[in-house]
Motif scaffolding. Structure first.
Motif, PDB file in Angstrom:
ATOM      1  N   GLY A 283      -0.623   5.293  -1.659  1.00 57.85           N
ATOM      2  CA  GLY A 283      -1.526   4.192  -1.372  1.00 57.85           C
ATOM      3  C   GLY A 283      -2.436   3.880  -2.553  1.00 57.85           C
ATOM      4  O   GLY A 283      -2.610   4.697  -3.474  1.00 57.85           O
TER       5      GLY A 283
ATOM      6  N   ASN B 278       0.816  -1.212   0.000  1.00 56.94           N
ATOM      7  CA  ASN B 278       0.000   0.000   0.000  1.00 56.94           C
ATOM      8  C   ASN B 278       0.852   1.265   0.000  1.00 56.94           C
ATOM      9  O   ASN B 278       0.362   2.353   0.264  1.00 56.94           O
ATOM     10  N   ASN B 279       2.137   1.120  -0.333  1.00 50.77           N
ATOM     11  CA  ASN B 279       3.019   2.268  -0.587  1.00 50.77           C
ATOM     12  C   ASN B 279       3.651   2.157  -1.977  1.00 50.77           C
ATOM     13  O   ASN B 279       4.719   2.698  -2.209  1.00 50.77           O
TER      14      ASN B 279
ATOM     15  N   THR C  60     -10.446   4.501   2.225  1.00 47.59           N
ATOM     16  CA  THR C  60      -9.700   3.536   3.033  1.00 47.59           C
ATOM     17  C   THR C  60     -10.429   3.433   4.355  1.00 47.59           C
ATOM     18  O   THR C  60     -10.547   4.430   5.083  1.00 47.59           O
TER      19      THR C  60
END
Length: 371
Positions: free
Chosen positions: A324, A228-229, A339
Motif C-alpha cells: 500500500g 493501493n496495491n 491509513t
C-alpha cells in the motif's frame, strides 16, 4: 475579492484594513514585488467579498472608497455533500482558488484517461504534511469530506481563528500542507457517472466487471489495477496471494509495482517532497492503521493516540497487508504514515453518513497539522 486602487497605497495599510497578515496578501498576489502599490493596481484579497454579491461576481471594488461594502465570507463556498465526481472536484477547486488565491495548485500527473491529478499546496512552513483521498474508486466520499476540511482550514486562516488551542495562522506559517483529494479520477467517474467514460473503454471495463454495468463495487483504476496495491513494499507477497491474477474491479496489484500512472504520480510526489508524515483516507471501519513491520517511528504512537482522542477511531498497529501507499512510505522513510478508514458499513458509504463522518474525523485533519 479583487480590488482596484484609486490611490497609492502600501501593503501594510491593506493588511490593516482587511485584518490579514502582509504575507497572506503577498502570497495571494505573486506578481506584486513591492510593499508600496501604485494607483491603478489590482489585487486579490483572500476570503473577503463585496456585501450582497456572490463570491465570484466581477464587480469593480474601488479601494479605499468602497471599504464599507467589504465583508468576510461567512457561508461555505462549496457544498460537497453530493456524489462527488471529478467534475464536482473541478468546480470546487475553481471556487477555492478564486477566493483563497494563496493556494498553489499543481498537476502531478494524469490518469489513464488523461484526467489531471491535482496537488494543492497550502503554507510554506518547514514541516511537510501530505494527505490524499480516493485511491479507491468507490471510496469517493473521502474526497468530499477532505474538501470540506480544506475549506474550513482556508477560512480559519483568513479569520485568524483557533482550533484546539492552536492559532490557525501559526499552523499556516509552520506547515506546508500537500493535499491530493482524488488520486483515482477515472475510477471515481466510472462508479458515479459511467456515461463519461469513452464507449470503447467502458465496454472493456464491463467485461472485467463480469458483464455488469453496475460499478458501485469497483475499487481499481480504469485498467483494473488496485492502486493501493502498487507500491514496492513487499509487493511480491501481495502479487502471490491476491486472488485476482489479472485486471479486476479490486485487489489486482498489477504485473509489477508502479505500472499505473496514478500510482507513479504519487510515488514521484513523495520522492520529490520529503514529507514528514502522510495520511491516506479510505473507507470504511473507523480504524487507523499506523504501524508497518516495526518500521514506524516512536512518535507515530503519540500521533495516533491524539487521532483516537479526537475521533473515537480505533488505532490498529499491524495488519497482514503490504504494497500500500502508506506501507511503502513508512517502509522507505521510517516516518509516520497513516491509513484512516472513515465511516462504517459497506462501500460505497451513503451520503446519509456524511455529517457523522465529517464530525468524527475532522480533528484528525487538524492534528496532522499540529502534531
Amino acid at each position: 475579492m479583487e480590488i482596484y486602487l484609486t490611490e497609492n497605497c502600501s501593503i501594510n495599510t491593506l493588511a490593516n484594513h482587511f485584518q490579514l497578515p502582509v504575507e497572506l496578501i503577498l502570497q495571494s498576489n505573486p506578481l506584486v514585488n513591492s510593499l508600496n502599490l501604485e494607483e491603478g493596481s489590482t489585487l486579490h484579497i483572500p476570503g473577503w467579498r463585496i456585501d450582497g454579491t456572490d463570491s465570484f461576481e466581477s464587480i469593480r471594488f474601488d479601494y479605499p472608497y468602497d471599504l464599507k461594502k467589504a465583508k468576510l465570507m461567512e457561508t461555505p463556498l462549496i457544498h460537497p455533500k453530493v456524489e462527488y465526481d471529478f467534475d464536482a472536484l473541478q468546480r470546487d477547486l475553481q471556487l477555492l482558488e478564486g477566493n483563497f488565491p494563496f493556494i498553489r495548485k499543481k498537476e502531478i500527473g494524469k490518469s489513464v484517461l488523461g484526467l489531471p491529478i491535482y496537488e494543492l499546496i497550502i503554507g510554506n512552513g518547514p514541516k511537510k504534511v501530505h494527505m490524499n483521498g480516493a485511491f479507491h474508486a468507490n471510496e469517493w466520499i473521502t474526497t468530499a469530506v477532505m474538501m470540506n476540511w480544506l475549506e474550513d482550514y482556508l477560512m480559519m486562516i483568513v479569520k485568524g481563528d483557533v482550533f484546539n488551542g492552536r492559532e490557525v495562522r501559526k499552523l499556516y506559517e509552520e506547515v506546508t500542507l500537500s493535499f491530493v483529494p482524488m488520486v483515482n479520477p477515472d475510477g471515481v467517474n466510472l462508479v458515479l457517472c459511467p456515461s463519461r467514460i469513452p464507449e470503447d473503454v467502458l465496454q472493456s471495463v464491463i467485461v472485467l466487471n463480469d458483464d455488469k454495468e453496475d460499478f458501485s463495487q469497483w475499487k481499481a483504476n480504469i485498467r483494473g489495477v488496485d492502486l493501493n496495491n502498487q507500491y514496492p513494499a513487499f509487493w511480491e507477497i501481495e502479487k502471490e496471494r491476491k486472488i485476482p491474477k489479472s485486471p479486476a474491479p479490486r485487489d489486482f496489484p498489477g504485473n509489477a509495482p508502479l505500472t499505473e500512472p496514478e500510482a507513479m504520480a504519487m510515488a514521484i510526489l513523495v520522492e520529490e517532497s520529503n514529507f514528514d508524515c502522510v495520511a491516506a483516507f479510505h473507507t470504511q471501519g473507523e480504524e487507523i492503521y499506523w504501524g508497518y513491520l516495526n518500521y514506524e517511528p516512536k512518535r507515530a504512537a503519540k500521533m495516533v493516540n491524539e487521532f483516537k482522542r479526537l475521533s473515537g477511531y480505533k488505532p490498529v498497529r499491524n495488519i497482514d497487508s503490504h504494497a500500500g501507499f502508506r506501507d511503502w512510505f513508512v517502509y522507505k522513510n521510517r516516518k509516520p504514515g497513516f491509513t484512516v478508514e472513515l465511516g462504517r458499513g459497506v462501500n460505497p458509504l451513503p451520503l446519509s453518513q456524511y455529517d457523522e463522518i465529517y464530525e468524527k474525523s475532522h480533528g484528525i485533519f487538524w492534528s496532522l497539522l499540529y502534531m
